[in-house]
Design a protein around this motif. Structure first.
Motif: not given
Length: 288
Positions: A18, A29-30, A33-34, A50, A53
């Motif tokens: 990620f 990175q957030s 992920s979203q 995860r 990955v």
């Protein structure tokens, strides 16, 4: 399906990270992920494990669809941009090594040309996405039959030339003195697997109606001199257009007499070529 989410998913799957995907795409990175979570919610299935990955079974299936989908979107954008843009004075030509013959050289404009030598499957994609104005791709075909090209976009093709094919082998090879060779007699021979420069082994199998043609050596490159050097050194046979196979020092070019196939070269373009691209296309397609 949101193509931005799909592109993010493909990047995460390719990099198996990620954080690396976020760095490459310019996101946090957030945010990555979203986006993955949004895509999984949209499709109703988990796409990635995860730790580590890696694609799930559903994710692997999505990857099979993702590349042609994203390529088709790029092709659509390039096609519209081509229609809207002013005619260019320069020309970018994508060719396979064995499609770049004397006729192509003679048709090149005097200046403003960028020549890209690519593997066979990459040429239609380059034209579809607008990184090349014209493409020249080649392969084995029955006389007057069109080539089977990847369906990457609505592209137009024209037959440019056809010529006999020869088996290139060392001059000391027991078959070097033959007047002609049958492909079916060479199924168990040592072959060079050079999909980027020679005629691919899968085309030989298709032409012969079956399996066989196992590679003795694989060459992942587009340089014809390297390929012919490997053939005459005895590392494997190569099937090549007669103009390429003939006259190689230390080699013998023996005509393929069965099945009845030819080396066919086709011009590939999207929309209606303009400017230098149109002029070169006209020269390539002149008959006489």
């Amino acid at each position: 399906m949101d193509p931005h989410l799909l592109r993010t998913y493909v990047t995460v799957a390719r990099l198996a990270s990620f954080s690396e995907a976020a760095r490459e795409l310019g996101y946090t990175q957030s945010a990555v992920s979203q986006q993955i979570a949004a895509l999984e919610q949209d499709l109703g299935a988990p796409l990635l494990t995860r730790r580590p990955v890696a694609p799930t079974t559903a994710g692997e299936r999505l990857l099979e669809h993702a590349e042609p989908l994203l390529l088709r979107l790029e092709a659509a954008r390039a096609d519209v941009a081509r229609m809207a843009a002013a005619p260019e004075h320069g020309l970018t030509l994508a060719v396979t090594p064995t499609a770049f013959g004397p006729r192509t050289v003679a048709a090149l404009p005097a200046a403003g040309v960028t020549l890209r030598v690519l593997a066979r499957d990459e040429v239609p994609a380059a034209v579809a996405t607008g990184t090349a104005d014209l493409g020249l791709v080649d392969g084995l075909a029955a006389p007057s039959d069109p080539l089977r090209l990847p369906d990457v976009a609505p592209l137009t093709t024209h037959g440019v030339s056809e010529e006999p094919v020869c088996v290139l082998l060392p001059a000391s090879h027991p078959l070097a003195g033959r007047a002609g060779l049958r492909l079916g007699d060479l199924v168990d021979a040592r072959w060079l697997d050079a999909p980027g420069s020679g005629l691919p082994l899968d085309q030989l199998r298709a032409a012969n109606g079956g399996g066989g043609f196992r590679p003795a050596l694989r060459y992942d490159g587009t340089d014809l001199r390297t390929l012919t050097a490997l053939a005459v050194a005895g590392h494997g046979l190569a099937l090549l257009p007669r103009t390429v196979a003939t006259g190689v020092p230390g080699g013998a070019a023996v005509l393929l007499v069965a099945p009845r196939v030819v080396h066919r070269t086709e011009l590939v373009h999207g929309g209606s070529p303009r400017g230098a691209a149109a002029a070169m296309a006209d020269r390539l397609l002149e008959r006489g």
